[in-house]
Design a protein around this motif. Structure first.
Motif, PDB file in Angstrom:
ATOM      1  N   ASP A  13     -16.579  -8.551   1.327  1.00 40.37           N
ATOM      2  CA  ASP A  13     -15.304  -7.847   0.875  1.00 40.37           C
ATOM      3  C   ASP A  13     -14.188  -8.955   0.848  1.00 40.37           C
ATOM      4  N   ALA A  14     -13.817  -8.978  -0.539  1.00 41.36           N
ATOM      5  CA  ALA A  14     -12.436 -10.002  -0.650  1.00 41.36           C
ATOM      6  C   ALA A  14     -11.477  -8.965  -1.219  1.00 41.36           C
ATOM      7  N   GLU A  15     -10.697  -8.742  -0.253  1.00 42.44           N
ATOM      8  CA  GLU A  15      -9.579  -8.011  -0.469  1.00 42.44           C
ATOM      9  C   GLU A  15      -8.196  -8.271  -0.052  1.00 42.44           C
ATOM     10  N   PHE A  16      -7.028  -7.703  -0.548  1.00 42.71           N
ATOM     11  CA  PHE A  16      -5.737  -7.818  -0.179  1.00 42.71           C
ATOM     12  C   PHE A  16      -5.424  -6.526   0.364  1.00 42.71           C
ATOM     13  N   HIS A  17      -5.027  -6.335   1.665  1.00 40.13           N
ATOM     14  CA  HIS A  17      -4.853  -5.047   2.162  1.00 40.13           C
ATOM     15  C   HIS A  17      -3.242  -4.791   2.168  1.00 40.13           C
ATOM     16  N   HIS A  18      -2.823  -3.946   1.166  1.00 41.91           N
ATOM     17  CA  HIS A  18      -1.459  -3.512   1.220  1.00 41.91           C
ATOM     18  C   HIS A  18      -1.273  -2.555   2.373  1.00 41.91           C
ATOM     19  N   ALA A  19      -0.600  -2.975   3.282  1.00 41.84           N
ATOM     20  CA  ALA A  19      -0.404  -2.360   4.795  1.00 41.84           C
ATOM     21  C   ALA A  19       0.891  -1.683   5.035  1.00 41.84           C
ATOM     22  N   PHE A  20       0.682  -0.368   5.617  1.00 39.84           N
ATOM     23  CA  PHE A  20       1.897   0.564   5.670  1.00 39.84           C
ATOM     24  C   PHE A  20       1.907   1.052   6.993  1.00 39.84           C
ATOM     25  N   GLU A  62       8.120   8.234   2.971  1.00 37.94           N
ATOM     26  CA  GLU A  62       7.774   8.364   4.354  1.00 37.94           C
ATOM     27  C   GLU A  62       6.859   6.950   4.720  1.00 37.94           C
ATOM     28  N   LEU A  63       6.364   6.089   3.685  1.00 38.03           N
ATOM     29  CA  LEU A  63       5.681   4.976   3.867  1.00 38.03           C
ATOM     30  C   LEU A  63       6.715   3.844   3.751  1.00 38.03           C
ATOM     31  N   LYS A  64       6.358   3.016   5.267  1.00 37.41           N
ATOM     32  CA  LYS A  64       7.225   1.713   5.037  1.00 37.41           C
ATOM     33  C   LYS A  64       6.184   0.666   4.924  1.00 37.41           C
ATOM     34  N   LYS A  65       6.094  -0.142   3.884  1.00 32.93           N
ATOM     35  CA  LYS A  65       5.283  -1.334   3.813  1.00 32.93           C
ATOM     36  C   LYS A  65       5.662  -2.486   4.905  1.00 32.93           C
ATOM     37  N   ILE A  66       4.692  -3.143   5.399  1.00 33.97           N
ATOM     38  CA  ILE A  66       4.724  -3.862   6.348  1.00 33.97           C
ATOM     39  C   ILE A  66       3.976  -5.260   6.069  1.00 33.97           C
TER      40      ILE A  66
END
Length: 182
Positions: free
Chosen positions: A114-121, A95-99
């Motif tokens: 905060d030094a992050e890589f956000h995997h967005a869905f 049901e997740l779609k990675k954007i």
């Protein structure tokens, strides 16, 4: 909660090292997170108001669900876990779609970077708002906001004191991705 997380280099590649999340934040070491934006078919987006006791951005509105990826955890598994923890919703990975993946560095204080890589869905919200169960320690409130209002308030950052200050590019990507699904 402090947890063991995988470290990344400045390009988002795993280094093979792990560290406690608190140390990564104190030292500004890159690591991974998941962001899941829920939308409805009638053009609303689910916003989470951050808990009043959160260290950073308390009471500001943010992504529907977000959290850190534990060491060795698959990205989609972390997303499904965080959704269940923060809003009490059980969904499947399909049901997740990675954007996209978004690099973000925010210097909150000398002791918190905060030094992050956000995997967005994105994912469709298929249940009524009142069926969601917010995690009291993390979430102050959940609300549905029209996609149009959200666009107006984030694209120009006209409401800086309402939302967590992600980049305009990030917000535009989220909104455009949701519009493609409608």
């Amino acid at each position: 909660m402090d947890e063991l997380i995988d470290l990344l280099d400045a390009d988002g590649n795993k280094t093979g090292e792990t560290v406690l999340k608190s140390i990564a934040h104190r030292s500004g070491i890159f690591h991974q997170t998941v962001h899941i934006w829920f939308y409805t078919k009638n053009q609303y987006i689910l916003l989470q108001q951050r808990g009043k006791y959160k260290t950073i951005f308390p009471l500001l509105f943010d992504v529907s669900v977000a959290g850190h990826i534990a060491s060795g955890e698959e990205i989609e598994d972390a997303a499904v876990r965080e959704i269940a923890e923060e809003i009490g919703l059980n969904i499947s990975k399909k049901e997740l779609k990675k954007i996209g993946v978004f690099k973000s560095i925010q210097n909150h204080s000398p002791e918190l970077i905060d030094a992050e890589f956000h995997h967005a869905f994105i994912a469709e919200l298929k249940v009524p708002l009142q069926e969601l169960i917010k995690q009291e320690s993390e979430v102050e409130d959940l609300q549905l906001t029209s996609l149009l209002k959200f666009s107006e308030e984030t694209w120009g950052m006209a409401n800086l004191r309402k939302y967590v200050p992600h980049s305009v590019h990030y917000y535009k990507t989220v909104i455009k991705s949701i519009k493609k699904e409608l």
